[in-house]
Design a protein around this motif. Structure first.
Motif, PDB file in Angstrom:
ATOM      1  N   CYS A  33      -4.648   1.949  -4.334  1.00  0.00           N
ATOM      2  CA  CYS A  33      -4.727   1.226  -3.061  1.00  0.00           C
ATOM      3  C   CYS A  33      -6.105   0.612  -2.858  1.00  0.00           C
ATOM      4  O   CYS A  33      -6.234  -0.546  -2.432  1.00  0.00           O
ATOM      5  CB  CYS A  33      -4.412   2.167  -1.899  1.00  0.00           C
ATOM      6  N   PHE A  34      -7.138   1.380  -3.144  1.00  0.00           N
ATOM      7  CA  PHE A  34      -8.500   0.887  -2.951  1.00  0.00           C
ATOM      8  C   PHE A  34      -8.782  -0.289  -3.886  1.00  0.00           C
ATOM      9  O   PHE A  34      -9.357  -1.308  -3.479  1.00  0.00           O
ATOM     10  CB  PHE A  34      -9.504   2.013  -3.196  1.00  0.00           C
TER      11      PHE A  34
ATOM     12  N   VAL B 273      -3.928   2.751   5.226  1.00  0.00           N
ATOM     13  CA  VAL B 273      -3.639   3.836   4.294  1.00  0.00           C
ATOM     14  C   VAL B 273      -3.825   5.187   4.978  1.00  0.00           C
ATOM     15  O   VAL B 273      -2.965   6.078   4.905  1.00  0.00           O
ATOM     16  CB  VAL B 273      -4.541   3.730   3.050  1.00  0.00           C
ATOM     17  N   LEU B 274      -4.955   5.369   5.649  1.00  0.00           N
ATOM     18  CA  LEU B 274      -5.242   6.647   6.305  1.00  0.00           C
ATOM     19  C   LEU B 274      -4.243   6.939   7.421  1.00  0.00           C
ATOM     20  O   LEU B 274      -3.830   8.088   7.621  1.00  0.00           O
ATOM     21  CB  LEU B 274      -6.669   6.635   6.857  1.00  0.00           C
TER      22      LEU B 274
ATOM     23  N   LEU C 174      -7.274  -2.564   5.548  1.00  0.00           N
ATOM     24  CA  LEU C 174      -6.267  -2.041   4.634  1.00  0.00           C
ATOM     25  C   LEU C 174      -6.428  -0.539   4.427  1.00  0.00           C
ATOM     26  O   LEU C 174      -5.440   0.203   4.367  1.00  0.00           O
ATOM     27  CB  LEU C 174      -6.348  -2.778   3.294  1.00  0.00           C
ATOM     28  N   GLN C 175      -7.672  -0.071   4.350  1.00  0.00           N
ATOM     29  CA  GLN C 175      -7.885   1.364   4.160  1.00  0.00           C
ATOM     30  C   GLN C 175      -7.527   2.160   5.415  1.00  0.00           C
ATOM     31  O   GLN C 175      -7.053   3.298   5.325  1.00  0.00           O
ATOM     32  CB  GLN C 175      -9.338   1.632   3.757  1.00  0.00           C
TER      33      GLN C 175
ATOM     34  N   SER D 178      -6.908  -3.322  -2.670  1.00  0.00           N
ATOM     35  CA  SER D 178      -7.501  -3.842  -1.440  1.00  0.00           C
ATOM     36  C   SER D 178      -8.695  -4.742  -1.739  1.00  0.00           C
ATOM     37  O   SER D 178      -8.843  -5.823  -1.158  1.00  0.00           O
ATOM     38  CB  SER D 178      -7.937  -2.687  -0.531  1.00  0.00           C
ATOM     39  N   TRP D 179      -9.559  -4.310  -2.659  1.00  0.00           N
ATOM     40  CA  TRP D 179     -10.722  -5.123  -3.015  1.00  0.00           C
ATOM     41  C   TRP D 179     -10.295  -6.417  -3.690  1.00  0.00           C
ATOM     42  O   TRP D 179     -10.846  -7.489  -3.421  1.00  0.00           O
ATOM     43  CB  TRP D 179     -11.660  -4.336  -3.926  1.00  0.00           C
TER      44      TRP D 179
ATOM     45  N   VAL E 152     -10.882  -5.154   3.621  1.00  0.00           N
ATOM     46  CA  VAL E 152     -10.786  -3.871   2.925  1.00  0.00           C
ATOM     47  C   VAL E 152     -10.734  -2.727   3.934  1.00  0.00           C
ATOM     48  O   VAL E 152      -9.930  -1.791   3.799  1.00  0.00           O
ATOM     49  CB  VAL E 152     -11.966  -3.687   1.949  1.00  0.00           C
ATOM     50  N   ALA E 153     -11.577  -2.796   4.962  1.00  0.00           N
ATOM     51  CA  ALA E 153     -11.593  -1.740   5.978  1.00  0.00           C
ATOM     52  C   ALA E 153     -10.247  -1.645   6.683  1.00  0.00           C
ATOM     53  O   ALA E 153      -9.726  -0.539   6.917  1.00  0.00           O
ATOM     54  CB  ALA E 153     -12.707  -2.008   6.983  1.00  0.00           C
TER      55      ALA E 153
ATOM     56  N   LEU F 134      -4.241   6.665  -4.106  1.00  0.00           N
ATOM     57  CA  LEU F 134      -5.349   6.213  -3.263  1.00  0.00           C
ATOM     58  C   LEU F 134      -6.290   5.295  -4.038  1.00  0.00           C
ATOM     59  O   LEU F 134      -6.753   4.273  -3.516  1.00  0.00           O
ATOM     60  CB  LEU F 134      -6.110   7.418  -2.724  1.00  0.00           C
TER      61      LEU F 134
ATOM     62  N   LEU G 245       0.825  -1.206   0.000  1.00  0.00           N
ATOM     63  CA  LEU G 245       0.000   0.000   0.000  1.00  0.00           C
ATOM     64  C   LEU G 245       0.863   1.262   0.000  1.00  0.00           C
ATOM     65  O   LEU G 245       0.603   2.211  -0.747  1.00  0.00           O
ATOM     66  CB  LEU G 245      -0.920  -0.003   1.220  1.00  0.00           C
TER      67      LEU G 245
END
Length: 309
Positions: A257-258, A288-289, A284-285, A261-262, A281-282, A254, A239
């Motif tokens: 990355c999304f 990222v944040l 991994l995101q 992730s999916w 997914v949540a 971004l 990521l």
């Protein structure tokens, strides 16, 4: 004109199983003058002692702890550059080399001036056939290589590449002075791709020199007891790699990355596809944040030029 100063840098970490084979083959290299530097990365085995006792012609630097593949290599790169290195070859400890491997890399570096980074062909450790991971990467990255491999009539002198596939790579001094070294944040996994992304951003080019050949074992940096941490670093660093690519915008990073992730969640969710996919997914995101402010700072710093060395 003075001959270029060449350093062959070997990062060793608990590598007594491989070091003798690696160093014996390196010191048997023909057609090139070079210095060998072994950086012991806080080994708990006899790696440093083997170098000190059996290879007095090698330079040895001992790190007090395992700094990771990224910073461990940076230690060696700094050492070489401080002592006048014009070109640095980064070599894994679980590699043996052909007698002409280095002279072929240096010949390519001398004649193919539009490139600044050179990689050899990688065979399996027994030297019987092309390493399967290397071959898969090359077939994906280079249509010219794929065409020549399928024809089976031999390889061209040089193949331009978007990135190099680790294990062994020759890098000219000007690359380090402009693009910098490895980002220590990665520790291990994807750190070389990150460096080569920055190299591309700063205008440097990578090539495969098929006249040079090494044999690669794989796995010397992946002990079973680190399996869980290794998986975490692999996902996290993937990521970060996409977000840090200076050739694209943060927004594009971004989106990448999304999307990844999916795809990752779809492939790894197992029977409980719905809930587990969303949870993956949540997670991994959130990663990222969490790292986004740090990554924004790193992007700004890396675009300005050399860092980490």
């Amino acid at each position: 004109m003075d001959k270029p100063v060449i350093f062959v840098n070997i990062l060793a970490w608990n590598g007594e199983r491989w070091l003798k084979g690696c160093l014996d083959s390196v010191f048997a290299s023909e057609g090139a003058d070079f210095k060998v530097l072994v950086v012991d990365n806080g080994s708990s085995d006899r790696s440093a002692e083997i170098v000190e006792k059996d290879y007095p012609q090698a330079l040895l630097v001992r790190n007090a702890a395992n700094l990771g593949f990224a910073e461990g290599n940076n230690v060696g790169i700094r050492y070489a550059l401080d002592r006048g290195a014009d070109q640095v070859v980064l070599l894994n400890q679980d590699v043996t080399v052909d007698r002409q491997w280095l002279s072929q890399l240096l010949s390519a570096a001398e004649t193919e001036r539009e490139f600044q980074i050179f990689a050899p062909l990688q065979y399996d450790y027994e030297g019987r056939e092309l390493d399967r991971l290397f071959l898969r990467g090359m077939l994906d990255m280079s249509p010219e290589f794929a065409e020549d491999y399928k024809k089976g009539e031999g390889f061209r002198k040089i193949y331009p590449l978007p990135t190099a596939l680790g294990a062994a790579v020759l890098i000219k001094k000007e690359v380090f002075l402009k693009a910098g070294g490895f980002d220590p944040f990665y520790f291990v996994y994807h750190e070389e791709t990150d460096l080569f992304q920055r190299c591309a951003y700063h205008g440097f080019r990578i090539a495969l020199a098929p006249g040079s050949r090494i044999n690669h074992w794989h796995g010397s940096l992946h002990p079973e007891e680190m399996a869980l941490r290794s998986r975490y670093l692999t996902y996290r660093n993937k990521l970060v790699l996409m977000l840090k690519d200076p050739r694209i915008s943060v927004f594009s990073g971004l989106l990448a990355c999304f999307s990844w992730s999916w795809q990752f969640a779809a492939e790894n969710a197992g029977p409980a596809r719905g809930f587990l996919r969303i949870a993956l997914v949540a997670w991994l995101q959130l990663l990222v944040l969490f790292y986004l402010p740090l990554i924004a700072y790193k992007r700004f710093r890396e675009k300005r030029g050399a860092c980490y060395l």
